[in-house]
Design a protein around this motif. Sequence first.
Motif, PDB file in Angstrom:
ATOM      1  N   VAL A  64       0.846  -1.187   0.000  1.00 37.62           N
ATOM      2  CA  VAL A  64       0.000   0.000   0.000  1.00 37.62           C
ATOM      3  C   VAL A  64       0.888   1.246   0.000  1.00 37.62           C
ATOM      4  CG1 VAL A  64      -2.035  -1.016   1.075  1.00 37.62           C
ATOM      5  CG2 VAL A  64      -0.189  -0.157   2.510  1.00 37.62           C
ATOM      6  N   THR A  65       0.511   2.214  -0.842  1.00 38.05           N
ATOM      7  CA  THR A  65       1.225   3.487  -0.937  1.00 38.05           C
ATOM      8  C   THR A  65       0.197   4.609  -1.048  1.00 38.05           C
ATOM      9  OG1 THR A  65       1.318   3.477  -3.356  1.00 38.05           O
ATOM     10  CG2 THR A  65       3.103   2.336  -2.172  1.00 38.05           C
ATOM     11  N   ILE A  90      -7.716   3.471   4.622  1.00 38.05           N
ATOM     12  CA  ILE A  90      -7.666   2.703   5.865  1.00 38.05           C
ATOM     13  C   ILE A  90      -6.285   2.092   6.071  1.00 38.05           C
ATOM     14  CG2 ILE A  90      -8.691   0.830   7.205  1.00 38.05           C
ATOM     15  CD1 ILE A  90     -10.564   3.176   6.690  1.00 38.05           C
ATOM     16  N   ILE A  91      -5.873   1.219   5.144  1.00 40.19           N
ATOM     17  CA  ILE A  91      -4.600   0.509   5.315  1.00 40.19           C
ATOM     18  C   ILE A  91      -3.416   1.474   5.258  1.00 40.19           C
ATOM     19  CG2 ILE A  91      -3.142  -1.361   4.485  1.00 40.19           C
ATOM     20  CD1 ILE A  91      -5.835  -2.233   5.596  1.00 40.19           C
ATOM     21  N   TYR A  92      -3.420   2.363   4.255  1.00 42.20           N
ATOM     22  CA  TYR A  92      -2.286   3.285   4.106  1.00 42.20           C
ATOM     23  C   TYR A  92      -2.141   4.197   5.322  1.00 42.20           C
ATOM     24  CZ  TYR A  92       0.632   7.097   2.426  1.00 42.20           C
ATOM     25  OH  TYR A  92       1.617   8.049   2.303  1.00 42.20           O
ATOM     26  N   ASN A  93      -3.249   4.777   5.782  1.00 48.66           N
ATOM     27  CA  ASN A  93      -3.174   5.681   6.929  1.00 48.66           C
ATOM     28  C   ASN A  93      -2.798   4.936   8.207  1.00 48.66           C
ATOM     29  OD1 ASN A  93      -3.771   8.134   5.634  1.00 48.66           O
ATOM     30  ND2 ASN A  93      -5.958   7.694   5.656  1.00 48.66           N
ATOM     31  N   PHE A  95     -10.988   2.611  -1.470  1.00 54.70           N
ATOM     32  CA  PHE A  95     -11.155   3.254  -0.157  1.00 54.70           C
ATOM     33  C   PHE A  95     -10.408   2.506   0.930  1.00 54.70           C
ATOM     34  CE2 PHE A  95     -13.374   3.702   3.902  1.00 54.70           C
ATOM     35  CZ  PHE A  95     -13.401   5.075   4.036  1.00 54.70           C
ATOM     36  N   TRP A  96     -10.514   1.165   0.943  1.00 47.59           N
ATOM     37  CA  TRP A  96      -9.896   0.372   2.004  1.00 47.59           C
ATOM     38  C   TRP A  96      -8.384   0.501   1.978  1.00 47.59           C
ATOM     39  CZ3 TRP A  96     -11.101  -1.870   6.410  1.00 47.59           C
ATOM     40  CH2 TRP A  96     -10.272  -2.858   6.927  1.00 47.59           C
TER      41      TRP A  96
END
Length: 276
Positions: free
Chosen positions: A30-31, A42-45, A37-38
């Motif tokens: 994830v970048t 979610i994952i990136y943040n 959205f996910w």
Amino acid sequence: MSKHQTKRLVVGLSLISLVVFLAACSNTPVTQSSSGFWDRYIIYNASQFILWLARIFGGNAGVGIIAFTLLVRILIFPLSYISTKSMGKQQAIAPQLKELQQKYSSKDTATQQKLREETQKLYAEAGVNPVMGCLPVVVQMPFMIALYQAIARTDALKSGTFLWMNLANADPYFVMPILAALFTAATSYVSMLAQPTRNASSWVMVAVSPLLILFMAFSFPSAISIYWVVTNAFSLGQTFLIQNPFKIRREREAAAQAERDRQKALAKARKRAYKR
């Protein structure tokens, strides 16, 4: 093993499997450019927040993972508290529920309807909402999956070292997998001790969950194993705080003794009344 106990066992194992399945459904890093959205929000943040925590604690990604895991567990503690208390109430009325099931064991429509009515009455008198036993667990699943994927899909979180481990590789000495399994087993065992009755399904949960965690942690990156160790250790402490089996056992023994004393006093009163 009763139908109710079997259902609880299946639900527990299904939730563990669901976390693993959803967490593993994508391994693309994830970048900031990730789509969806996910992944993007979610994952990136979540991964960036872990890295921020790591910088606060000296730049060690392993320490950042530990801090984030603890923070998430603290935030969802109220849900876990509700779930544990609800399950405790259900365990307390399990003997009465079993008696109802034996009393209305016939499979005809009228008998089963009566069983449902008596069961609902028992739940109402005990202040039990069966849904609350599982709902908080289901609600916290997205948090657990987000944390899991943030670790598994962020290269920066797996590029460092923690203690003797390279976070991107499995623990070479298997210490973290074993600790994760031991904490899981201890949590399950302590929870089982708090139950008024124990049976085959109780021991199956104590045995199966740790073995599943141990098997997966052997091949997963150390970053994931660290997360499992911390969250399972937290769960063990949380279980002792909310559902201390030794305190619960003393309370049950005191209640049983009070009931015996009451019955004894009633018997004496009847005896005196009979003599008169």
